[in-house]
Scaffold this motif. Sequence first.
Motif, PDB file in Angstrom:
ATOM      1  N   ASN A 287      19.364  48.860  61.012  1.00 63.00           N
ATOM      2  CA  ASN A 287      20.654  48.518  60.424  1.00 63.00           C
ATOM      3  C   ASN A 287      21.668  48.106  61.484  1.00 63.00           C
ATOM      4  O   ASN A 287      22.485  47.207  61.257  1.00 63.00           O
ATOM      5  CB  ASN A 287      21.188  49.708  59.623  1.00 63.00           C
TER       6      ASN A 287
ATOM      7  N   GLY B 283      20.798  44.662  62.329  1.00 63.74           N
ATOM      8  CA  GLY B 283      21.215  43.779  61.249  1.00 63.74           C
ATOM      9  C   GLY B 283      22.705  43.504  61.283  1.00 63.74           C
ATOM     10  O   GLY B 283      23.154  42.383  61.034  1.00 63.74           O
TER      11      GLY B 283
ATOM     12  N   GLY C 193      15.945  43.946  63.601  1.00 62.13           N
ATOM     13  CA  GLY C 193      17.134  44.008  62.762  1.00 62.13           C
ATOM     14  C   GLY C 193      18.083  42.849  63.013  1.00 62.13           C
ATOM     15  O   GLY C 193      18.704  42.330  62.082  1.00 62.13           O
TER      16      GLY C 193
ATOM     17  N   CYS D 260      16.752  40.052  61.092  1.00 62.58           N
ATOM     18  CA  CYS D 260      17.005  40.203  59.660  1.00 62.58           C
ATOM     19  C   CYS D 260      18.462  39.905  59.312  1.00 62.58           C
ATOM     20  O   CYS D 260      18.746  39.236  58.313  1.00 62.58           O
ATOM     21  CB  CYS D 260      16.649  41.627  59.226  1.00 62.58           C
ATOM     22  N   GLY D 261      19.374  40.415  60.131  1.00 66.19           N
ATOM     23  CA  GLY D 261      20.791  40.194  59.869  1.00 66.19           C
ATOM     24  C   GLY D 261      21.181  38.735  59.974  1.00 66.19           C
ATOM     25  O   GLY D 261      21.919  38.211  59.127  1.00 66.19           O
TER      26      GLY D 261
ATOM     27  N   GLN E  23      24.192  47.584  47.487  1.00 66.93           N
ATOM     28  CA  GLN E  23      23.712  48.764  48.203  1.00 66.93           C
ATOM     29  C   GLN E  23      24.045  50.073  47.483  1.00 66.93           C
ATOM     30  O   GLN E  23      23.204  50.954  47.350  1.00 66.93           O
ATOM     31  CB  GLN E  23      24.309  48.792  49.616  1.00 66.93           C
TER      32      GLN E  23
ATOM     33  N   TRP F 120      24.660  45.552  55.612  1.00 69.42           N
ATOM     34  CA  TRP F 120      23.896  46.387  56.547  1.00 69.42           C
ATOM     35  C   TRP F 120      24.577  47.725  56.791  1.00 69.42           C
ATOM     36  O   TRP F 120      23.905  48.761  56.914  1.00 69.42           O
ATOM     37  CB  TRP F 120      23.671  45.639  57.852  1.00 69.42           C
TER      38      TRP F 120
END
Length: 434
Positions: free
Chosen positions: A23, A26, A80, A83-84, A233, A372
């Motif tokens: 996270n 990200g 991450g 991904c971010g 989320q 994130w």
Amino acid sequence: MFGKELSKQENTIAWSMTVGLLNVGGLFGGFIACHLADKFGRRNALLMNNAFLFIGVILMSMSKRVDVYLLLPAGRFVTGVCCGLGSAVVPMYLTEIAPVSKRGALGTAHQLTFTFSMLVSQIVGIPQIFGNADFWQYTFAIALIPAVIQICLLPLCPESPKFSLIVKKDHDKASRDLRKLRASKDVHDEIGVMKYEADKTAQIKKVTIPELFANPLYQRRIVIAVMLMLALQFSGINAVFFYSRAVFEQAGLKGQWPFYATIGMGFLNFFATICASQLMDHPKFGRRVLHLGGLIGMFFSTIMIVLSMTLSKNATSTTLQNLGTFGSIVFVLLFVASFASGPGPIPWFYVSEIFPAHAKASAASVAVMTCWIAGALVGIAFLPINNILGHYSFLIFSCFLLWFIFFTYKFVPETKGKTVAEVEKELGLDTFKH
């Protein structure tokens, strides 16, 4: 590490760090996304992003071979970042190259590939394949397959015509790329709309992240973007996916059945997303209806999950216990299907539909960073809360969902088939007057 067994406390710290650093990565990837997307272009930023993935996979895969566990969290952080960055740039690129009439369906493709990847990881993660002490490190190598495909095929794809025209002021390249995307030479009307936006925003400098919150022109839109990501989320979906096995065990499944139920949940998520992609641009639906309907379905499901699990645990007869177990599983699946129908895919591309080109990259970065951060909070907090409250912890998500239902109904406009200028008019805003 280095042949030394970790103590229980060291192992807990190492595991928490490994989970959390994805996270953090990200968050960092989302922050740099706006700079890379505007400097190098949407397509080239995605090509560059593969470097983070290769480095991350190598670090994680080598951790067992060299017996250094610190490579695992380091690899998670770098992965991450990938991904971010990707979760910010991919929806931006897809919505910019899509025709207005197909923008919703193509924008959903980002979430569709995400759900497919989750399904594959759930399948290969079962003990009979790679989910065991001997082969777990090979699961990371699977991530290189789409990266290699992207490196080979993405250079053949055109850059976003909107980026070329509005950000780089290159009319000829924008026209060439748009003709290639539409497979037609007749793109005069569409390029004309882009040129109108480019001319009107020529004197407007690129909007920074702080300006999104300081300028009244963007404040309402960035609040909507942030709220959609928080809804994604704080709906509880990641708690269900992170701890799906424990949730199904709480529901009463035993043996290998929690593994298989989790895979079934992945299949449902994937196919429900496919169905949603077909409805995004349907005349009777659209973003607002699907998002609102999905939130209502999730709210209803969380209430019924609590009631069903309570029945499964406290009923005096076996029949009622079995009914509670069956109901728990059904409503968990309904929860996932409701999420996939709108609240899952829509936030990713909705940002690109409500912001003009000169603010789009910064807005996407804020949205992704919000996602994130919120995901990290849910991942960290859910297990301790669940240990205290048990299945009643889902009522917390019910409260969040009730708020997001109200917010969506009151403040979120429909964007289906509309240009940014039309959305701004509906919101009572006008970029070109500022």
